[in-house]
Design a protein around this motif. Structure first.
Motif, PDB file in Angstrom:
ATOM      1  N   ALA A  32     143.599  58.253  -2.896  1.00  0.00           N
ATOM      2  CA  ALA A  32     143.687  57.166  -3.880  1.00  0.00           C
ATOM      3  C   ALA A  32     142.340  56.490  -4.091  1.00  0.00           C
ATOM      4  N   GLY A  33     141.557  56.359  -3.018  1.00  0.00           N
ATOM      5  CA  GLY A  33     140.246  55.716  -3.147  1.00  0.00           C
ATOM      6  C   GLY A  33     139.301  56.508  -4.016  1.00  0.00           C
ATOM      7  N   ALA A  34     139.261  57.823  -3.813  1.00  0.00           N
ATOM      8  CA  ALA A  34     138.396  58.676  -4.631  1.00  0.00           C
ATOM      9  C   ALA A  34     138.859  58.686  -6.081  1.00  0.00           C
ATOM     10  N   THR A  35     140.178  58.714  -6.288  1.00  0.00           N
ATOM     11  CA  THR A  35     140.719  58.678  -7.654  1.00  0.00           C
ATOM     12  C   THR A  35     140.340  57.390  -8.359  1.00  0.00           C
ATOM     13  N   SER A  65     123.087  58.180   1.532  1.00  0.00           N
ATOM     14  CA  SER A  65     123.370  57.652   2.871  1.00  0.00           C
ATOM     15  C   SER A  65     124.780  57.072   2.971  1.00  0.00           C
ATOM     16  N   ALA A  66     125.276  56.489   1.876  1.00  0.00           N
ATOM     17  CA  ALA A  66     126.631  55.922   1.904  1.00  0.00           C
ATOM     18  C   ALA A  66     127.669  57.020   2.113  1.00  0.00           C
ATOM     19  N   GLU A  77     134.157  59.443  -2.706  1.00  0.00           N
ATOM     20  CA  GLU A  77     134.343  58.049  -3.115  1.00  0.00           C
ATOM     21  C   GLU A  77     133.061  57.250  -2.923  1.00  0.00           C
ATOM     22  N   ALA A  78     132.400  57.449  -1.792  1.00  0.00           N
ATOM     23  CA  ALA A  78     131.160  56.722  -1.506  1.00  0.00           C
ATOM     24  C   ALA A  78     130.042  57.143  -2.453  1.00  0.00           C
TER      25      ALA A  78
END
Length: 438
Positions: free
Chosen positions: A129-132, A99-100, A331-332
């Protein structure tokens, strides 16, 4: 005096309304709220064509158009209930998103700061950058990471960037073909990179790699067999040995895992994980985001700063760039405490039995032991013990045609409904679908 020829009866097709008249129907006006004009016109034209062929009575043409417009969605993919027991089912879209991640897709659907520094108002070079950061936090053995469109593009990019115009050494036992006829060798050789095969199909030794190394070697590639297993008189060279060999000869080591297992999971004791391959000395490890990682489609490259830097600078990196929606969703998916893949892999055995028995009792069927599978090339042939509702074989086709569609498994003349991958709140829908068939 000759008998007069009777007048030909008028062609009823002359009574078909003109397009401009049909476009004035109230149902057409309502459909414009959710359907594009070209879509509406195509539906009307197709229905009119059916009427001209006699497939739709002309008197019922407006009603037929209204019905088709009411049934038409702006998209065609339909949600299904996966009752096969296969967690990562490629034909059903692989990993279902947590769900996130669904919320992250929604948040990224409009304008975002994907390439803008909101503090300065200038263009940012920190795309992804967030996913990394999430990947590096989840896999501390990596120094840097890059996310691209899918696993195939990640492999293509890694070999093209680390072995441009050179040879990539690979064991003959790892020259695999996966679903839909996709062959790994053809992918790699679609660029200027050339493959150099070593060893035999069932046995490859470190000496085979040693003899193949030369001035024209760009990298050594080790590929997880993914969807098949060779047993019996076999041998393969581990990542640690290949690392030592690559280091002595000043070349790079690429490991393609595919399945996306970040760290060791006791539920899959034989499945290699990304962290272990990096610890053993791989320069780059490649995996898919929509398999055991439980996220969206993505190609993930984790490795040393030097190797990832070379990959990022290659012109192909732009061509295989991932979009903002999946960056946010990945990322989530990494940052959330649980996802559907892990839940199905680690489900409570007794709870699985109890839910299955409840469904069987509700529909008048019986329960059988049934081994689920990881699927998607992960842990090939490794059984996941569980249970299934056993039904007559013909139920499989009928269940698949229900709304929502329930996709089961046909095995040894029986339709098996395994709820390993079915959220508990959908048990009632499964029962209703089986009752509708029976």
């Amino acid at each position: 005096m000759p008998t007069p020829t009777p007048a030909a009866s008028p062609d009823p097709r002359r009574n078909i309304p003109r397009m401009d008249e049909l476009l004035q129907l109230p149902e057409v006006a309502a459909a414009r709220e959710c359907l594009a004009e070209h879509t509406i016109r195509a539906i009307i034209q197709d229905t009119v064509s059916q009427a001209r062929r006699g497939g739709v009575p002309i008197s019922e043409l407006p009603a037929a158009i209204a019905q088709r417009l009411g049934e038409k969605n702006s998209h065609s993919l339909r949600p299904v209930i996966n009752a096969t027991g296969v967690i990562i089912h490629t034909n059903l879209g692989r990993a279902p998103l947590p769900s996130a991640a669904v919320e992250a897709l929604h948040d990224a659907a409009s304008y975002t700061d994907v390439e803008m520094d909101l503090e300065s108002g200038k263009r940012s070079k920190n795309r992804g950058a967030g996913a990394t950061a999430a990947l590096l936090a989840a896999c501390p053995g990596a120094e840097d990471a890059l996310v691209v469109n899918n696993g195939a593009s990640a492999l293509l990019l890694a070999t093209a960037a680390l072995a441009p115009g050179k040879e990539v050494i690979i064991s003959r036992g790892e020259l695999i073909e996966i679903g839909a006829g996709f062959r790994l060798p053809e992918l790699i050789e679609s660029t200027a990179t050339r493959l150099k095969e070593v060893g035999a199909t069932n046995r490859t030794h470190v000496a085979d790699y040693e003899r193949a190394l030369g001035d024209n070697t760009g990298a050594i590639l080790k590929v997880h067999p993914s969807n098949f297993r060779i047993e019996g008189f076999t041998s393969a060279v581990g990542v640690d040995e290949l690392h030592r060999l690559a280091a002595r000869h000043g070349t790079r080591l690429i490991v393609d895992l595919g399945s996306g297992l970040l760290t060791h999971d006791p539920a899959l004791p034989e499945e290699p994980d990304i962290h272990a391959q990096l610890r053993a000395g791989a320069d780059i490890v490649i995996a898919s985001g929509d398999k055991l990682l439980g996220g969206p489609q993505a190609g993930i490259l984790l490795g040393t700063k030097d190797a990832i830097s070379a990959v990022k600078k290659h012109p192909l990196a732009r061509a295989v760039r991932i979009d903002k929606l999946r960056l946010n969703a990945l990322e989530a998916a990494i940052s959330t405490p649980s996802n559907a893949v892990q839940d199905a892999l680690h489900l409570d055995h007794e709870n699985h039995r109890a839910r299955t028995e409840a469904i069987a009792e509700a529909v008048g069927a019986h329960v059988v032991a049934h081994d689920g599978r990881v699927g998607g090339g992960g842990a090939p042939e490794y059984p996941l013990p569980g249970f299934a509702v056993s039904l007559p074989e013909h139920f499989a086709d009928a269940l698949r045609r229900q709304e929502p569609s329930v996709v089961s498994r046909v095995h040894q003349g029986r339709c098996l409904v395994d709820i390993r991958c079915v959220p508990a709140h959908q048990d009632a829908a499964v029962i209703a679908a089986i009752k509708a068939v029976g």
